[in-house]
Design an enzyme around this catalytic site. Sequence first.
Site, PDB file in Angstrom:
ATOM      1  N   GLY A 145       0.768  -1.239   0.000  1.00 60.35           N
ATOM      2  CA  GLY A 145       0.000   0.000   0.000  1.00 60.35           C
ATOM      3  C   GLY A 145       0.794   1.281   0.000  1.00 60.35           C
ATOM      4  O   GLY A 145       1.876   1.363  -0.600  1.00 60.35           O
ATOM      5  N   GLY A 183      -7.518  18.064  -3.566  1.00 61.64           N
ATOM      6  CA  GLY A 183      -7.798  16.778  -4.212  1.00 61.64           C
ATOM      7  C   GLY A 183      -8.866  16.018  -3.437  1.00 61.64           C
ATOM      8  O   GLY A 183      -9.664  16.617  -2.690  1.00 61.64           O
ATOM      9  N   ASP A 313      -1.648   0.150  -4.327  1.00 60.22           N
ATOM     10  CA  ASP A 313      -1.025   1.475  -4.218  1.00 60.22           C
ATOM     11  C   ASP A 313       0.493   1.433  -4.360  1.00 60.22           C
ATOM     12  O   ASP A 313       1.117   2.452  -4.632  1.00 60.22           O
ATOM     13  CB  ASP A 313      -1.351   2.101  -2.851  1.00 60.22           C
ATOM     14  N   MET A 319      -4.474   5.252  -7.125  1.00 56.19           N
ATOM     15  CA  MET A 319      -4.436   4.698  -5.765  1.00 56.19           C
ATOM     16  C   MET A 319      -5.872   4.563  -5.272  1.00 56.19           C
ATOM     17  O   MET A 319      -6.385   5.411  -4.540  1.00 56.19           O
ATOM     18  CB  MET A 319      -3.620   5.612  -4.860  1.00 56.19           C
ATOM     19  N   HIS A 445     -38.463   6.632 -13.701  1.00 56.51           N
ATOM     20  CA  HIS A 445     -38.794   8.011 -13.323  1.00 56.51           C
ATOM     21  C   HIS A 445     -39.516   8.000 -11.982  1.00 56.51           C
ATOM     22  O   HIS A 445     -40.378   7.157 -11.775  1.00 56.51           O
ATOM     23  CB  HIS A 445     -39.702   8.639 -14.390  1.00 56.51           C
TER      24      HIS A 445
HETATM   25  P1  FAD Z   1      -3.364  -0.658   1.763  1.00 54.60           P
HETATM   26  O1  FAD Z   1      -4.817  -0.578   1.949  1.00 54.60           O
HETATM   27  O2  FAD Z   1      -2.560   0.551   2.083  1.00 54.60           O
HETATM   28  O3  FAD Z   1      -2.874  -1.880   2.658  1.00 54.60           O
HETATM   29  C1  FAD Z   1      -1.534  -2.194   2.802  1.00 54.60           C
HETATM   30  C2  FAD Z   1      -1.361  -3.016   4.061  1.00 54.60           C
HETATM   31  O4  FAD Z   1      -0.043  -3.565   4.077  1.00 54.60           O
HETATM   32  C3  FAD Z   1      -1.494  -2.216   5.354  1.00 54.60           C
HETATM   33  O5  FAD Z   1      -2.411  -2.838   6.211  1.00 54.60           O
HETATM   34  C4  FAD Z   1      -0.085  -2.257   5.954  1.00 54.60           C
HETATM   35  O6  FAD Z   1      -0.086  -2.268   7.376  1.00 54.60           O
HETATM   36  C5  FAD Z   1       0.454  -3.556   5.411  1.00 54.60           C
HETATM   37  N1  FAD Z   1       1.905  -3.647   5.353  1.00 54.60           N
HETATM   38  C6  FAD Z   1       2.771  -2.752   4.804  1.00 54.60           C
HETATM   39  N2  FAD Z   1       4.035  -3.202   4.885  1.00 54.60           N
HETATM   40  C7  FAD Z   1       3.973  -4.414   5.507  1.00 54.60           C
HETATM   41  C8  FAD Z   1       4.934  -5.395   5.857  1.00 54.60           C
HETATM   42  N3  FAD Z   1       6.227  -5.251   5.559  1.00 54.60           N
HETATM   43  N4  FAD Z   1       4.515  -6.507   6.491  1.00 54.60           N
HETATM   44  C9  FAD Z   1       3.196  -6.701   6.781  1.00 54.60           C
HETATM   45  N5  FAD Z   1       2.242  -5.817   6.441  1.00 54.60           N
HETATM   46  C10 FAD Z   1       2.622  -4.698   5.815  1.00 54.60           C
HETATM   47  N6  FAD Z   1     -10.014   4.491  -2.307  1.00 54.60           N
HETATM   48  C11 FAD Z   1     -11.192   4.244  -2.898  1.00 54.60           C
HETATM   49  O7  FAD Z   1     -11.238   3.495  -3.883  1.00 54.60           O
HETATM   50  N7  FAD Z   1     -12.360   4.791  -2.428  1.00 54.60           N
HETATM   51  C12 FAD Z   1     -12.368   5.625  -1.363  1.00 54.60           C
HETATM   52  O8  FAD Z   1     -13.429   6.104  -0.966  1.00 54.60           O
HETATM   53  C13 FAD Z   1     -11.138   5.915  -0.724  1.00 54.60           C
HETATM   54  N8  FAD Z   1     -11.110   6.724   0.344  1.00 54.60           N
HETATM   55  C14 FAD Z   1      -9.906   6.954   0.970  1.00 54.60           C
HETATM   56  C15 FAD Z   1      -9.902   7.830   2.052  1.00 54.60           C
HETATM   57  C16 FAD Z   1      -8.715   8.112   2.697  1.00 54.60           C
HETATM   58  C17 FAD Z   1      -8.711   9.038   3.874  1.00 54.60           C
HETATM   59  C18 FAD Z   1      -7.514   7.482   2.260  1.00 54.60           C
HETATM   60  C19 FAD Z   1      -6.223   7.730   2.976  1.00 54.60           C
HETATM   61  C20 FAD Z   1      -7.511   6.618   1.181  1.00 54.60           C
HETATM   62  C21 FAD Z   1      -8.713   6.362   0.515  1.00 54.60           C
HETATM   63  N9  FAD Z   1      -8.769   5.539  -0.607  1.00 54.60           N
HETATM   64  C22 FAD Z   1      -9.959   5.310  -1.231  1.00 54.60           C
HETATM   65  C23 FAD Z   1      -7.564   4.889  -1.146  1.00 54.60           C
HETATM   66  C24 FAD Z   1      -7.509   3.423  -0.681  1.00 54.60           C
HETATM   67  O9  FAD Z   1      -7.529   3.378   0.730  1.00 54.60           O
HETATM   68  C25 FAD Z   1      -6.249   2.753  -1.203  1.00 54.60           C
HETATM   69  O10 FAD Z   1      -6.168   2.925  -2.601  1.00 54.60           O
HETATM   70  C26 FAD Z   1      -6.261   1.260  -0.888  1.00 54.60           C
HETATM   71  O11 FAD Z   1      -6.354   1.044   0.503  1.00 54.60           O
HETATM   72  C27 FAD Z   1      -4.996   0.594  -1.428  1.00 54.60           C
HETATM   73  O12 FAD Z   1      -5.043  -0.756  -1.110  1.00 54.60           O
HETATM   74  P2  FAD Z   1      -3.734  -1.641  -0.977  1.00 54.60           P
HETATM   75  O13 FAD Z   1      -4.213  -3.020  -0.710  1.00 54.60           O
HETATM   76  O14 FAD Z   1      -2.841  -1.415  -2.124  1.00 54.60           O
HETATM   77  O15 FAD Z   1      -2.945  -1.087   0.291  1.00 54.60           O
HETATM   78  P1  NAD Z   2      -4.843  13.827  -4.709  1.00 51.80           P
HETATM   79  O1  NAD Z   2      -3.805  13.484  -5.694  1.00 51.80           O
HETATM   80  O2  NAD Z   2      -6.252  13.489  -4.966  1.00 51.80           O
HETATM   81  O3  NAD Z   2      -4.836  15.401  -4.459  1.00 51.80           O
HETATM   82  C1  NAD Z   2      -3.695  16.087  -4.084  1.00 51.80           C
HETATM   83  C2  NAD Z   2      -3.913  17.547  -4.387  1.00 51.80           C
HETATM   84  O4  NAD Z   2      -2.839  18.261  -3.810  1.00 51.80           O
HETATM   85  C3  NAD Z   2      -3.910  17.849  -5.888  1.00 51.80           C
HETATM   86  O5  NAD Z   2      -4.989  18.700  -6.170  1.00 51.80           O
HETATM   87  C4  NAD Z   2      -2.570  18.542  -6.106  1.00 51.80           C
HETATM   88  O6  NAD Z   2      -2.590  19.477  -7.151  1.00 51.80           O
HETATM   89  C5  NAD Z   2      -2.369  19.210  -4.747  1.00 51.80           C
HETATM   90  N1  NAD Z   2      -0.978  19.482  -4.397  1.00 51.80           N
HETATM   91  C6  NAD Z   2       0.103  18.713  -4.642  1.00 51.80           C
HETATM   92  N2  NAD Z   2       1.209  19.302  -4.135  1.00 51.80           N
HETATM   93  C7  NAD Z   2       0.809  20.452  -3.559  1.00 51.80           C
HETATM   94  C8  NAD Z   2       1.474  21.500  -2.869  1.00 51.80           C
HETATM   95  N3  NAD Z   2       2.788  21.454  -2.679  1.00 51.80           N
HETATM   96  N4  NAD Z   2       0.755  22.523  -2.405  1.00 51.80           N
HETATM   97  C9  NAD Z   2      -0.588  22.566  -2.598  1.00 51.80           C
HETATM   98  N5  NAD Z   2      -1.276  21.616  -3.246  1.00 51.80           N
HETATM   99  C10 NAD Z   2      -0.583  20.572  -3.714  1.00 51.80           C
HETATM  100  O7  NAD Z   2      -4.312  13.214  -3.334  1.00 51.80           O
HETATM  101  P2  NAD Z   2      -5.048  13.057  -1.926  1.00 51.80           P
HETATM  102  O8  NAD Z   2      -6.282  13.859  -1.870  1.00 51.80           O
HETATM  103  O9  NAD Z   2      -3.994  13.256  -0.894  1.00 51.80           O
HETATM  104  O10 NAD Z   2      -5.431  11.519  -1.939  1.00 51.80           O
HETATM  105  C11 NAD Z   2      -4.399  10.509  -2.026  1.00 51.80           C
HETATM  106  C12 NAD Z   2      -4.873   9.306  -2.763  1.00 51.80           C
HETATM  107  O11 NAD Z   2      -5.876   8.621  -2.031  1.00 51.80           O
HETATM  108  C13 NAD Z   2      -5.428   9.668  -4.104  1.00 51.80           C
HETATM  109  O12 NAD Z   2      -4.628   9.031  -5.089  1.00 51.80           O
HETATM  110  C14 NAD Z   2      -6.801   9.115  -4.148  1.00 51.80           C
HETATM  111  O13 NAD Z   2      -7.000   8.336  -5.287  1.00 51.80           O
HETATM  112  C15 NAD Z   2      -6.930   8.248  -2.894  1.00 51.80           C
HETATM  113  N6  NAD Z   2      -8.222   8.576  -2.285  1.00 51.80           N
HETATM  114  C16 NAD Z   2      -9.352   8.222  -2.962  1.00 51.80           C
HETATM  115  C17 NAD Z   2     -10.586   8.565  -2.464  1.00 51.80           C
HETATM  116  C18 NAD Z   2     -11.808   8.187  -3.222  1.00 51.80           C
HETATM  117  O14 NAD Z   2     -11.726   7.338  -4.109  1.00 51.80           O
HETATM  118  N7  NAD Z   2     -12.968   8.762  -2.934  1.00 51.80           N
HETATM  119  C19 NAD Z   2     -10.689   9.266  -1.274  1.00 51.80           C
HETATM  120  C20 NAD Z   2      -9.527   9.635  -0.622  1.00 51.80           C
HETATM  121  C21 NAD Z   2      -8.289   9.278  -1.140  1.00 51.80           C
END
Ligand code: FAD
Ligand code: NAD
Length: 467
Positions: A145, A183, A313, A319, A445
């Site tokens: 991740g 973002g 990720d 991501m 509708h």
């Molecule tokens: P992760 O979910 O990051 O999981 C990785 C796991 O690996 C973690 O549990 C970590 O502890 C574990 N790990 C790491 N290194 C090791 C190691 N060496 N040994 C054992 N375990 C380890 N995406 C959406 O599609 N929809 C959303 O609404 C959305 N909302 C989000 C809101 C927020 C606030 C954030 C931060 C992210 C959001 N995302 C959303 C993005 C989404 O969470 C990630 O894209 C997704 O979790 C990635 O999945 P992953 O399996 O690659 O990694």
């Molecule tokens: P993001 O890439 O969505 O947005 C980052 C924003 O920060 C962009 O608008 C960028 O132009 C701006 N930025 C970058 N550098 C900057 C700087 N130095 N000063 C000011 N602005 C700057 O990233 P995020 O909102 O941090 O989210 C991280 C990841 O998590 C995203 O890739 C997203 O796909 C995922 N995520 C997804 C969801 C969802 O699917 N609903 C929700 C939360 C997070």
Amino acid sequence: MSTYDITIIGSGPGGYVAAIRCAQLGMKTALIEKYNTLGGTCLNVGCIPSKALLDSSEHYHNAVHNFEEHGIDVKSVKANITQMINRKNEVIAQTCAGIKFLMDKNKVEVLTGVGSFIDKNTISVKDAAGALTTITTKNVIIATGSKPNFFPGMEPDKKRIITSTEALSMTEIPKKMLVIGGGVIGLELGSVYGRLGTQIEVIEFASSIIPTMDASLGKELTRVLKKEGFKFNLEHRVQKVENKGKSVVLTALNKKGEEVTFEADYCLVAVGRKPYTEGLNLEAAGLSVNNRGQIDVNDHMQTTVSNIYAIGDVVRGAMLAHKAEEEGVFVAEQIAGQKPHINYNLIPGVVYTWPEVAAVGKTEEELKAAGVEYKVGSFPIKALGRARASMDTAGLVKVLADKTTDEILGVHMVAPRAADLIMEAVTAMEYRASAEDIARICHPHPTYSEAIKEAALDATEGRALHV
Ligand code: FAD
Ligand code: NAD
């Protein structure tokens, strides 16, 4: 020493879904997770907790601003942040327990601790007490991740200069919050606190918010969020953020190059996320990361070491949880000898503001840059009877179709329940539908989905029915 067909490191949506699919395909499967709860960023500090708080804050916002017009009198509505966070924690606990249940059901062996390579077929797992377990494995999927990113001068101290993780567990409703980055995270978590009464001030580097999406969406969302009290400072270059004890002070250069300062009680840093590979000891397996910190993979999600795959990720691409899940299934089926496929053009993107933002396929900017000739159809949400009935009249749907063939190339929307509505477009595009196909399908509708039909009619014949 235990031996497995496959070992997955990381239990986020990429890792745990890969584990289920591997087990379904008959592989002896181990899942290594360093934390005590499964589910990764998505379940613990990402998708699920943010949506729990978005829903709670939306209920509050509606009670304060919209109930009266609906004819519901509620006196002295108060936001109880402690209860909101407690409910969010309960949702996390239930969802993570659900993943543990699925692992047990599928006979996936869960090992708790940090997974590190000893060589390409041997992995050590170090638990929180320092105890080591070593396993051997035929194949490996790295699904570790990502973590919040930041740039010099904006290092989070996790007290007043916070990341999304701290913003999901606040103990007070801030009076004012600066948000670096307009973002997805900045606007979703900004919405949570904005609805609870926090003054939200966004400092964004680009010339619009959600800059990677179709420009029309950023424009519409700016209008909506400004009405809700958001302040936007675009084309601002953050120089530094300082914790002054009871406040934070942010210094930036505006687009004229002048130094400007902002003060608030908290600053949320939301400028993207970076791949996480710490502790993996990649070198021992013969692997390294590229200059973006990602693990390079080929079209089969295979790293440069043939028995090691990487997904989610930690590799290239969006991501997103659903993208990580697709890749998890893809690798499992690939290893089992099947011929899976992922259409990266059709991974939908959603922003869970209200109204929601959702998109799939190409943006107008991408089509222009590629020299593709296209037609545009659009429809305003306010023209829907459903929207007026629910008092949700902001937003639009835009359909982009090939000028010659009418094939749908992209669908972009700001709309109530856009996160769910977008699936009509994803399905249509997977089957390479034309705008006319959607225009001729009967839509129920009154629904928000009628806006998609109307925008498709506009794209294909230059006419909608209800505007
Ligand atoms: P992760 O979910 O990051 O999981 C990785 C796991 O690996 C973690 O549990 C970590 O502890 C574990 N790990 C790491 N290194 C090791 C190691 N060496 N040994 C054992 N375990 C380890 N995406 C959406 O599609 N929809 C959303 O609404 C959305 N909302 C989000 C809101 C927020 C606030 C954030 C931060 C992210 C959001 N995302 C959303 C993005 C989404 O969470 C990630 O894209 C997704 O979790 C990635 O999945 P992953 O399996 O690659 O990694
Ligand atoms: P993001 O890439 O969505 O947005 C980052 C924003 O920060 C962009 O608008 C960028 O132009 C701006 N930025 C970058 N550098 C900057 C700087 N130095 N000063 C000011 N602005 C700057 O990233 P995020 O909102 O941090 O989210 C991280 C990841 O998590 C995203 O890739 C997203 O796909 C995922 N995520 C997804 C969801 C969802 O699917 N609903 C929700 C939360 C997070």
